[in-house]
Design an enzyme around this catalytic site. Sequence first.
Site, PDB file in Angstrom:
ATOM      1  N   ASP A 269       1.045  -1.192  -0.048  1.00 30.51           N
ATOM      2  CA  ASP A 269       0.017  -0.113  -0.105  1.00 30.51           C
ATOM      3  C   ASP A 269       1.122   1.214  -0.033  1.00 30.51           C
ATOM      4  O   ASP A 269       1.681   1.620   0.809  1.00 30.51           O
ATOM      5  CB  ASP A 269      -0.963   0.098   1.351  1.00 30.51           C
TER       6      ASP A 269
ATOM      7  N   TYR B 199       3.476   9.663  -0.669  1.00 31.15           N
ATOM      8  CA  TYR B 199       4.399   9.361   0.168  1.00 31.15           C
ATOM      9  C   TYR B 199       5.967   9.458  -0.436  1.00 31.15           C
ATOM     10  O   TYR B 199       6.830   8.971   0.155  1.00 31.15           O
ATOM     11  CB  TYR B 199       4.071   7.488   0.377  1.00 31.15           C
TER      12      TYR B 199
ATOM     13  N   LYS C  24      -2.505   5.999  -4.278  1.00 36.37           N
ATOM     14  CA  LYS C  24      -3.655   6.958  -4.094  1.00 36.37           C
ATOM     15  C   LYS C  24      -3.597   8.305  -4.897  1.00 36.37           C
ATOM     16  O   LYS C  24      -2.322   8.771  -5.088  1.00 36.37           O
ATOM     17  CB  LYS C  24      -3.701   7.262  -2.729  1.00 36.37           C
TER      18      LYS C  24
ATOM     19  N   HIS D 144      -7.370   9.615  -1.905  1.00 39.80           N
ATOM     20  CA  HIS D 144      -6.513   9.408  -0.500  1.00 39.80           C
ATOM     21  C   HIS D 144      -7.427  10.185   0.565  1.00 39.80           C
ATOM     22  O   HIS D 144      -7.606   9.663   1.602  1.00 39.80           O
ATOM     23  CB  HIS D 144      -5.469  10.252  -0.684  1.00 39.80           C
TER      24      HIS D 144
HETATM   25  N1  LIG Z   1      -4.889   6.521   3.766  1.00 40.32           N
HETATM   26  C1  LIG Z   1      -4.392   7.274   4.553  1.00 40.32           C
HETATM   27  O1  LIG Z   1      -4.705   8.592   4.892  1.00 40.32           O
HETATM   28  C2  LIG Z   1      -3.451   6.495   5.491  1.00 40.32           C
HETATM   29  C3  LIG Z   1      -2.920   7.151   6.600  1.00 40.32           C
HETATM   30  C4  LIG Z   1      -2.056   6.545   7.423  1.00 40.32           C
HETATM   31  C5  LIG Z   1      -1.254   5.221   7.006  1.00 40.32           C
HETATM   32  N2  LIG Z   1      -1.829   4.624   5.882  1.00 40.32           N
HETATM   33  C6  LIG Z   1      -1.252   3.291   5.398  1.00 40.32           C
HETATM   34  O2  LIG Z   1      -1.350   2.451   6.312  1.00 40.32           O
HETATM   35  C7  LIG Z   1      -0.267   1.934   6.732  1.00 40.32           C
HETATM   36  C8  LIG Z   1       0.092   1.420   8.096  1.00 40.32           C
HETATM   37  O3  LIG Z   1      -0.158   2.740   8.863  1.00 40.32           O
HETATM   38  P1  LIG Z   1       0.988   3.418   9.598  1.00 40.32           P
HETATM   39  O4  LIG Z   1       2.463   3.093   8.914  1.00 40.32           O
HETATM   40  O5  LIG Z   1       0.472   4.878   9.532  1.00 40.32           O
HETATM   41  O6  LIG Z   1       1.091   2.883  11.076  1.00 40.32           O
HETATM   42  P2  LIG Z   1       1.187   1.666  11.814  1.00 40.32           P
HETATM   43  O7  LIG Z   1       1.561   0.332  10.691  1.00 40.32           O
HETATM   44  O8  LIG Z   1      -0.119   1.252  12.900  1.00 40.32           O
HETATM   45  O9  LIG Z   1       2.337   1.733  12.679  1.00 40.32           O
HETATM   46  C9  LIG Z   1       3.686   1.719  12.576  1.00 40.32           C
HETATM   47  C10 LIG Z   1       4.776   2.140  13.451  1.00 40.32           C
HETATM   48  O10 LIG Z   1       4.312   0.873  14.296  1.00 40.32           O
HETATM   49  C11 LIG Z   1       5.808   0.522  14.556  1.00 40.32           C
HETATM   50  N3  LIG Z   1       5.915  -1.024  14.568  1.00 40.32           N
HETATM   51  C12 LIG Z   1       5.485  -1.843  13.424  1.00 40.32           C
HETATM   52  N4  LIG Z   1       5.491  -3.094  13.596  1.00 40.32           N
HETATM   53  C13 LIG Z   1       5.557  -3.139  14.875  1.00 40.32           C
HETATM   54  C14 LIG Z   1       5.676  -4.147  16.055  1.00 40.32           C
HETATM   55  N5  LIG Z   1       5.617  -5.510  15.564  1.00 40.32           N
HETATM   56  N6  LIG Z   1       5.959  -3.911  17.299  1.00 40.32           N
HETATM   57  C15 LIG Z   1       6.304  -2.387  18.024  1.00 40.32           C
HETATM   58  N7  LIG Z   1       6.218  -1.556  16.782  1.00 40.32           N
HETATM   59  C16 LIG Z   1       5.767  -1.884  15.682  1.00 40.32           C
HETATM   60  C17 LIG Z   1       6.629   1.019  13.413  1.00 40.32           C
HETATM   61  O11 LIG Z   1       7.977   1.366  13.722  1.00 40.32           O
HETATM   62  P3  LIG Z   1       9.216   0.829  12.771  1.00 40.32           P
HETATM   63  O12 LIG Z   1       8.926   1.243  11.351  1.00 40.32           O
HETATM   64  O13 LIG Z   1      10.335   1.526  13.540  1.00 40.32           O
HETATM   65  O14 LIG Z   1       9.042  -0.638  13.048  1.00 40.32           O
HETATM   66  C18 LIG Z   1       5.975   2.211  12.941  1.00 40.32           C
HETATM   67  O15 LIG Z   1       6.406   3.423  14.095  1.00 40.32           O
HETATM   68  C19 LIG Z   1       0.695   2.917   6.178  1.00 40.32           C
HETATM   69  O16 LIG Z   1       2.229   2.519   5.892  1.00 40.32           O
HETATM   70  C20 LIG Z   1      -0.007   3.437   4.731  1.00 40.32           C
HETATM   71  O17 LIG Z   1       0.219   2.554   3.707  1.00 40.32           O
HETATM   72  C21 LIG Z   1      -2.880   5.280   5.185  1.00 40.32           C
END
Ligand SMILES: NC(=O)c1ccc[n+]([C@@H]2O[C@H](COP(=O)([O-])OP(=O)(O)OC[C@H]3O[C@@H](n4cnc5c(N)ncnc54)[C@H](OP(=O)(O)O)[C@@H]3O)[C@@H](O)[C@H]2O)c1
Length: 276
Positions: free
Chosen positions: A46, A51, A76, A109
Amino acid sequence: MTSVPRIQLNDGHSIPQLGFGVFKVDPHETVRIVSDALEVGYRHIDTARIYGNEAGVGTALAESGIPREELFITTKLWNTDHGTQSAFDAFDASLERLGLDEVDLYLIHWPSPKGDRYVEAWKALEQIRESGRARSIGVSNFLVPHLERLLAETDVVPAVDQIELHPAHQQPATAAFAEQHGIAIEAWGPLGQGKYPLFDVPEIADAAEAHGKSPAQVVIRWHLQRGHIVFPKSNRRERMAENFDVFDFELSDAEVQAITALEREGRVGSHPADVD
Ligand SMILES: NC(=O)c1ccc[n+]([C@@H]2O[C@H](COP(=O)([O-])OP(=O)(O)OC[C@H]3O[C@@H](n4cnc5c(N)ncnc54)[C@H](OP(=O)(O)O)[C@@H]3O)[C@@H](O)[C@H]2O)c1
């Protein structure tokens, strides 16, 4: 190789329920990070134009040699490109950067309601889908009023709505509306983006201990059992592997209910009304 369950979409296509997200993955590190994720076993990536890392995703996909039909790629449309021609141009540019002939899923998005052009953008996405270059189309950060407007004024029901969703912020009204209309829910920030102390919550920590799993694995498992499509992000290969290793245990109904009861409108990202 782990077999990831697929979620059936309302347009006849299906999507791997667990993928890998690349928000905040540094463009300079994207090739290494996405290559690691593909080696771990992820086949659903994704990304988004905003990004700034679509090119790195494309390079990693090409270098992996994984057949295109095994991959599921989402990108997106950014908020400044909601006009018809700018949406077409932005889509072409995303494909170019990804080095792909088509994406599996293309999303608006944010509704960006102050600009009020998301209906126009959606009609452009309908045409892109018609051209065959996006197999499925959907939206992100759309709340009930935005979805209602699309249903009233356009022809295609979005395949997904990608919204902030984790145990502390589950958006029940949007999720229920989506379910009623056959729109699959994608959970962004599934781990609370590390901004919410989810892992210290007893309901999660206790389940982790009971199953010999980590709190992150319990939260991802909760998403899967709730039927969400989910793509946690990590820069670290060991965490990518940890987040993918969630198919050898099952939370009990009571554990799922206890985690669901953690809802407290704990939004960690932006409110859709505030993003232009
Ligand atoms: N549509 C939108 O507006 C929107 C907004 C935000 C995100 N997204 C999508 O959703 C995806 C996921 O959301 P997100 O990246 O915002 O947040 P997330 O996946 O909820 O959290 C990522 C955070 O958690 C940490 N993490 C990952 N695995 C872990 C584990 N096993 N134990 C402890 N900590 C862990 C990562 O740190 P490290 O990297 O240091 O491991 C990072 O700081 C995004 O990458 C993107 O593709 C979409």
